[in-house]
Design an enzyme around this catalytic site. Sequence first.
Site, short mmCIF file in Angstrom:
data_model
loop_
_atom_site.label_atom_id
_atom_site.label_comp_id
_atom_site.label_asym_id
_atom_site.label_seq_id
_atom_site.Cartn_x
_atom_site.Cartn_y
_atom_site.Cartn_z
N SER A 206 -4.43 -2.74 -3.19
CA SER A 206 -3.17 -2.17 -3.68
C SER A 206 -2.74 -2.75 -5.03
O SER A 206 -2.18 -2.03 -5.86
CB SER A 206 -2.06 -2.37 -2.64
OG SER A 206 -1.88 -3.74 -2.33
N ARG B 66 13.88 -1.51 7.15
CA ARG B 66 14.98 -2.20 6.47
C ARG B 66 15.78 -1.29 5.54
O ARG B 66 16.79 -1.70 4.99
CB ARG B 66 14.43 -3.38 5.67
CG ARG B 66 13.75 -4.45 6.51
CD ARG B 66 13.26 -5.59 5.64
NE ARG B 66 12.59 -6.63 6.41
CZ ARG B 66 11.31 -6.62 6.70
NH1 ARG B 66 10.55 -5.62 6.29
NH2 ARG B 66 10.77 -7.59 7.41
N GLY C 143 -10.42 3.91 1.83
CA GLY C 143 -11.41 3.62 0.80
C GLY C 143 -11.25 2.23 0.25
O GLY C 143 -10.42 1.44 0.73
N LYS D 166 -14.59 -3.07 8.75
CA LYS D 166 -14.99 -3.97 7.66
C LYS D 166 -14.02 -5.14 7.52
O LYS D 166 -14.38 -6.17 6.94
CB LYS D 166 -15.14 -3.20 6.35
CG LYS D 166 -13.91 -2.42 5.90
CD LYS D 166 -12.85 -3.25 5.21
CE LYS D 166 -11.60 -2.46 4.97
NZ LYS D 166 -10.48 -3.27 4.41
N TRP E 100 0.83 -1.21 0.00
CA TRP E 100 0.00 0.00 0.00
C TRP E 100 0.87 1.26 0.00
O TRP E 100 0.63 2.19 -0.77
CB TRP E 100 -0.95 -0.02 1.18
CG TRP E 100 -2.01 1.05 1.23
CD1 TRP E 100 -2.51 1.63 2.35
CD2 TRP E 100 -2.73 1.63 0.14
NE1 TRP E 100 -3.49 2.53 2.04
CE2 TRP E 100 -3.65 2.55 0.67
CE3 TRP E 100 -2.69 1.47 -1.24
CZ2 TRP E 100 -4.51 3.32 -0.11
CZ3 TRP E 100 -3.55 2.23 -2.04
CH2 TRP E 100 -4.44 3.14 -1.47
N SER F 280 -8.20 -9.66 -1.11
CA SER F 280 -8.31 -9.21 0.28
C SER F 280 -7.68 -10.23 1.23
O SER F 280 -8.08 -11.40 1.27
CB SER F 280 -9.78 -9.01 0.65
OG SER F 280 -9.95 -8.94 2.05
N ARG F 281 -6.73 -9.79 2.01
CA ARG F 281 -6.07 -10.69 2.97
C ARG F 281 -7.04 -11.16 4.04
O ARG F 281 -6.98 -12.32 4.46
CB ARG F 281 -4.87 -9.98 3.59
CG ARG F 281 -3.76 -9.68 2.61
CD ARG F 281 -2.54 -9.10 3.29
NE ARG F 281 -2.79 -7.79 3.87
CZ ARG F 281 -2.63 -6.64 3.23
NH1 ARG F 281 -2.24 -6.64 1.98
NH2 ARG F 281 -2.85 -5.49 3.83
N ASN F 282 -7.92 -10.29 4.49
CA ASN F 282 -8.86 -10.67 5.55
C ASN F 282 -9.88 -11.69 5.04
O ASN F 282 -10.22 -12.64 5.76
CB ASN F 282 -9.54 -9.42 6.09
CG ASN F 282 -8.55 -8.50 6.78
OD1 ASN F 282 -8.08 -8.77 7.87
ND2 ASN F 282 -8.20 -7.39 6.13
N LYS G 240 -5.25 0.84 8.60
CA LYS G 240 -6.59 0.48 9.07
C LYS G 240 -6.47 -0.51 10.22
O LYS G 240 -6.11 -1.66 10.01
CB LYS G 240 -7.41 -0.12 7.93
CG LYS G 240 -7.60 0.85 6.75
CD LYS G 240 -8.24 0.18 5.55
CE LYS G 240 -8.39 1.17 4.40
NZ LYS G 240 -8.98 0.55 3.19
#
Length: 332
Positions: free
Chosen positions: A136, A56, A132, A187, A35, A250-252, A104
Amino acid sequence: MVSAPIKSAQSAKVISNAALKTQTVNLTVLGAGAWGSALAALASRNQHNVSVWSRRSELSLADAVKGADVILSAISMKGVAELANRLNTEVAVPESAIIVTATKGLDPATTRTPSQIFTETFPTHPVVVLSGPNLSKEIEKGLPAATVVASTDEAAATQVQTLFASDSFRIYTSPDPLGAELGGTLKNVIAIAVGVCDGLNLGTNAKAALMTRAMPEVIRIGTHLGGQTETFFGLSGLGDMLATCTSVLSRNYRVGYGLAVGKKLEQILAELGSTAEGVNTANVLIEIANREEIPVPISRQVHRLLNGKITPQEAVEALMERDLKPEVCDLF
């Protein structure tokens, strides 16, 4: 070399959007993840001077923020409080710098949002929330997208708007930073639930019902904590939920899907190779809900699932067996 440094929040109120677009801004992005890198690329394409810092990188934090007009934090939630403290105690943040947060999440130690942490740490600096429906990988490809920049300082929000806006990335302003932030944060927990729904092959009807019923839950929490109701129906609320709950990017969502097909949480997180903020958010959210006595039936089942107290099937059963009621009784 900056040809026309960005103005202070107060003086910028008299500058038109067209004039702002011609200014070259010194932007420092803190966080070199997907992101942060995508936002840095957007600003670079707009011909701004961009420095990217991470733990890093060879660039020191002090050198990274030196001369910055805008400092954008895009690190994971677990590092926000430490980063804010380092910026406050170890380096000289320019007095007129705008601080933008694109993280977030909720701080596990204090239950605060990133903007609350930065506002408390830097009370004299404008703080802007960027939030929003922004996956990414799609932003990196230049696919059309929109987002919100929210701040109680209208001029600061406008300056950040012009910094990143392009013909493929449309940006709206909002006066409700907390609401924008909470919509994007809460969310993520719902996305885990939707991932479970799809992983169990419960069908489109079930997914539509789950997302619809999730909206009043998010609004209930968000407005209780200080957000404005209308914000949760905008890009940083409903928009972000739709993107996060319906995309395999979406990772979630992938956390919930993985749990539903029998994977262990540790395995899923290792396979992701990056942070799924909804996991931490679910734990902090339940702490808040218990403290404030806020009903959060969907989030509570996600919390129980993540902590190994129930199976995905039992989570669904618990939601379906709740007492019958009129739909509008708890929409807001």
